[in-house]
Design an enzyme around this catalytic site. Structure first.
Site, PDB file in Angstrom:
ATOM      1  N   HIS A 228     -31.121 -64.172 114.083  1.00  0.00           N
ATOM      2  CA  HIS A 228     -32.157 -65.114 114.386  1.00  0.00           C
ATOM      3  C   HIS A 228     -32.762 -66.557 113.457  1.00  0.00           C
ATOM      4  O   HIS A 228     -33.512 -67.158 113.303  1.00  0.00           O
ATOM      5  CB  HIS A 228     -33.588 -64.217 115.257  1.00  0.00           C
ATOM      6  CG  HIS A 228     -34.610 -64.882 115.340  1.00  0.00           C
ATOM      7  ND1 HIS A 228     -34.483 -64.809 116.912  1.00  0.00           N
ATOM      8  CD2 HIS A 228     -35.675 -65.202 115.123  1.00  0.00           C
ATOM      9  CE1 HIS A 228     -35.463 -65.692 117.694  1.00  0.00           C
ATOM     10  NE2 HIS A 228     -36.079 -65.839 116.455  1.00  0.00           N
TER      11      HIS A 228
ATOM     12  N   LYS B  33     -36.384 -66.644 127.570  1.00  0.00           N
ATOM     13  CA  LYS B  33     -37.320 -65.685 127.982  1.00  0.00           C
ATOM     14  C   LYS B  33     -38.368 -66.094 129.354  1.00  0.00           C
ATOM     15  O   LYS B  33     -38.275 -67.028 129.598  1.00  0.00           O
ATOM     16  CB  LYS B  33     -38.791 -65.671 126.631  1.00  0.00           C
ATOM     17  CG  LYS B  33     -38.139 -64.810 125.197  1.00  0.00           C
ATOM     18  CD  LYS B  33     -38.994 -64.861 123.829  1.00  0.00           C
ATOM     19  CE  LYS B  33     -38.992 -64.070 123.076  1.00  0.00           C
ATOM     20  NZ  LYS B  33     -40.770 -64.171 122.027  1.00  0.00           N
TER      21      LYS B  33
ATOM     22  N   TYR C 111     -41.797 -74.132 111.618  1.00  0.00           N
ATOM     23  CA  TYR C 111     -40.494 -74.985 110.980  1.00  0.00           C
ATOM     24  C   TYR C 111     -41.123 -75.515 109.820  1.00  0.00           C
ATOM     25  O   TYR C 111     -39.799 -76.752 109.427  1.00  0.00           O
ATOM     26  CB  TYR C 111     -39.103 -75.145 112.214  1.00  0.00           C
ATOM     27  CG  TYR C 111     -38.923 -74.033 112.642  1.00  0.00           C
ATOM     28  CD1 TYR C 111     -38.840 -72.656 112.076  1.00  0.00           C
ATOM     29  CD2 TYR C 111     -39.193 -73.232 114.386  1.00  0.00           C
ATOM     30  CE1 TYR C 111     -37.430 -71.893 112.889  1.00  0.00           C
ATOM     31  CE2 TYR C 111     -39.139 -72.449 115.045  1.00  0.00           C
ATOM     32  CZ  TYR C 111     -37.758 -71.768 114.259  1.00  0.00           C
ATOM     33  OH  TYR C 111     -37.421 -70.483 114.769  1.00  0.00           O
TER      34      TYR C 111
ATOM     35  N   ARG D 136     -31.723 -67.862 121.154  1.00  0.00           N
ATOM     36  CA  ARG D 136     -31.203 -66.333 120.970  1.00  0.00           C
ATOM     37  C   ARG D 136     -29.937 -65.742 120.993  1.00  0.00           C
ATOM     38  O   ARG D 136     -29.254 -65.868 121.451  1.00  0.00           O
ATOM     39  CB  ARG D 136     -32.635 -65.790 122.139  1.00  0.00           C
ATOM     40  CG  ARG D 136     -33.421 -67.086 121.682  1.00  0.00           C
ATOM     41  CD  ARG D 136     -34.925 -65.779 122.534  1.00  0.00           C
ATOM     42  NE  ARG D 136     -36.471 -66.657 122.653  1.00  0.00           N
ATOM     43  CZ  ARG D 136     -36.208 -68.196 123.256  1.00  0.00           C
ATOM     44  NH1 ARG D 136     -35.841 -68.219 123.899  1.00  0.00           N
ATOM     45  NH2 ARG D 136     -37.516 -68.692 123.132  1.00  0.00           N
TER      46      ARG D 136
ATOM     47  N   ARG E 187     -31.192 -68.895 114.323  1.00  0.00           N
ATOM     48  CA  ARG E 187     -31.969 -69.941 114.955  1.00  0.00           C
ATOM     49  C   ARG E 187     -32.632 -71.054 114.225  1.00  0.00           C
ATOM     50  O   ARG E 187     -33.330 -71.644 114.997  1.00  0.00           O
ATOM     51  CB  ARG E 187     -32.522 -68.783 116.475  1.00  0.00           C
ATOM     52  CG  ARG E 187     -33.555 -69.832 117.031  1.00  0.00           C
ATOM     53  CD  ARG E 187     -33.640 -68.438 118.161  1.00  0.00           C
ATOM     54  NE  ARG E 187     -35.410 -68.851 118.824  1.00  0.00           N
ATOM     55  CZ  ARG E 187     -35.540 -69.395 119.829  1.00  0.00           C
ATOM     56  NH1 ARG E 187     -34.224 -70.491 120.035  1.00  0.00           N
ATOM     57  NH2 ARG E 187     -36.642 -70.261 120.193  1.00  0.00           N
TER      58      ARG E 187
ATOM     59  N   HIS F 297     -38.930 -73.162 123.364  1.00  0.00           N
ATOM     60  CA  HIS F 297     -41.108 -72.557 123.220  1.00  0.00           C
ATOM     61  C   HIS F 297     -41.507 -72.915 124.235  1.00  0.00           C
ATOM     62  O   HIS F 297     -41.497 -74.031 124.845  1.00  0.00           O
ATOM     63  CB  HIS F 297     -40.850 -73.102 121.733  1.00  0.00           C
ATOM     64  CG  HIS F 297     -40.784 -72.197 120.735  1.00  0.00           C
ATOM     65  ND1 HIS F 297     -40.684 -72.873 119.483  1.00  0.00           N
ATOM     66  CD2 HIS F 297     -39.982 -71.359 120.595  1.00  0.00           C
ATOM     67  CE1 HIS F 297     -39.646 -72.128 118.788  1.00  0.00           C
ATOM     68  NE2 HIS F 297     -39.424 -71.024 119.099  1.00  0.00           N
TER      69      HIS F 297
END
Length: 299
Positions: free
Chosen positions: A245, A175, A280, A151, A248, A271
């Protein structure tokens, strides 16, 4: 408008105990100001502690009538859910008005990505530029975003000490302060080494450990990286949205197109759920459909 004491305490809780990202804190503060302003105007209530389920629902309907999109409203719902859960735990309220509130349905968004041929062309063009700190850094930014799927925030805060050249892996802090290890290629390892040599030669070292720096030696900032990616993709890619992004998304899509196992891609991206990675697979399925249409006799 100044926030009520309960909302202020909630934001401090998110910042210092939950270590919520700065971007989320700013968004939640905006949402709470809007919510409290609505309560004051529509019901003459000055704090969210006095809000009921009908009042919350009324605000959400008002937002929808203003033309606010489902995704934005859902974020505000998430904010209020966290707020009232906190207030209930702190015994500032006795009943949660969000219990019956449901999120709105949103159209399924397909991630934008750069085609593999376009990506190769972009990187080849960058590699031919004059070798100096700025050009080498810009090339490394693109290579890292596309070569690791990290990210923007992870790139900016990437430490030089997080690079393991022996194993060809790097550590990023994602995150919720979740650390993950990402492998990278031998050519990218050599590019990182070349950049470090050039940076140490041309740029005065400052008191931080960031790998990538500005020409003044300071850590990178989001506007610089966004501007670079947009400039890099302009005129060289058919993708509509041009941002870090997107690279990514491109990383994940290309991995799945080449047969990578989806759970492995999930771990590489950091994730928390497989559902976030499954978006995706749509791009990969579209590619498979085209192959079928072109090759199968009965297509």
């Amino acid at each position: 408008m100044e926030l009520s004491p309960g909302s202020k305490i909630f934001l401090k809780y998110l910042q210092f105990e939950k270590r919520t990202s700065r971007h989320t804190l700013i968004s939640y503060e905006t949402d709470l100001v809007q919510f409290e302003s609505y309560l004051n105007k529509a019901y003459e209530i000055t704090t969210p502690e006095g809000a009921s389920h009908p009042m919350v629902r009324s605000w959400l309907i008002d937002l929808s009538e203003q033309g606010i999109g489902p995704s934005s409203i859902n974020r505000k719902i998430a904010c209020l859910r966290s707020l009232f859960k906190f207030l209930l735990r702190e015994q500032r309220i006795s009943k949660n008005p969000m219990t019956k509130v449901r999120v709105l349905k949103t159209p399924k968004r397909i991630p934008h990505f750069v085609r593999d041929t376009e990506m190769i062309e972009v990187l080849d063009n960058r590699a031919e530029e004059e070798v100096n700190h700025k050009n080498l850094r810009n090339l490394l930014i693109i290579e890292l975003l596309y070569g690791t799927g990290m990210r923007l925030s992870e790139l900016i805060h990437l430490k030089e000490s997080a690079i393991n050249f022996h194993d060809q892996t790097l550590k990023v802090l994602g995150k919720r302060n979740k650390e993950r290890v990402i492998p990278f290629s031998a050519p990218l390892a050599e590019l990182i080494r070349s950049y470090i040599r050039m940076r140490n030669k041309e740029i005065e070292k400052k008191d931080h450990e960031c790998l990538l720096v500005t020409d003044g030696g300071d850590p990178l900032y989001p506007v610089l990286v966004n501007r670079l990616v947009k400039q890099m993709l302009k005129g060289k890619s058919s993708v509509e949205k041009k941002s870090p992004h997107v690279l990514r998304h491109t990383y994940a899509t290309h991995l799945l197109d080449k047969g990578a196992e989806i759970n492995a891609v999930k771990e590489l991206l950091g994730h928390t759920s497989l559902a976030a990675t499954q978006v995706y697979t749509h791009n990969s399925m579209e590619k498979l459909k085209k192959v079928f249409d072109q090759a199968h006799p009965k297509a």
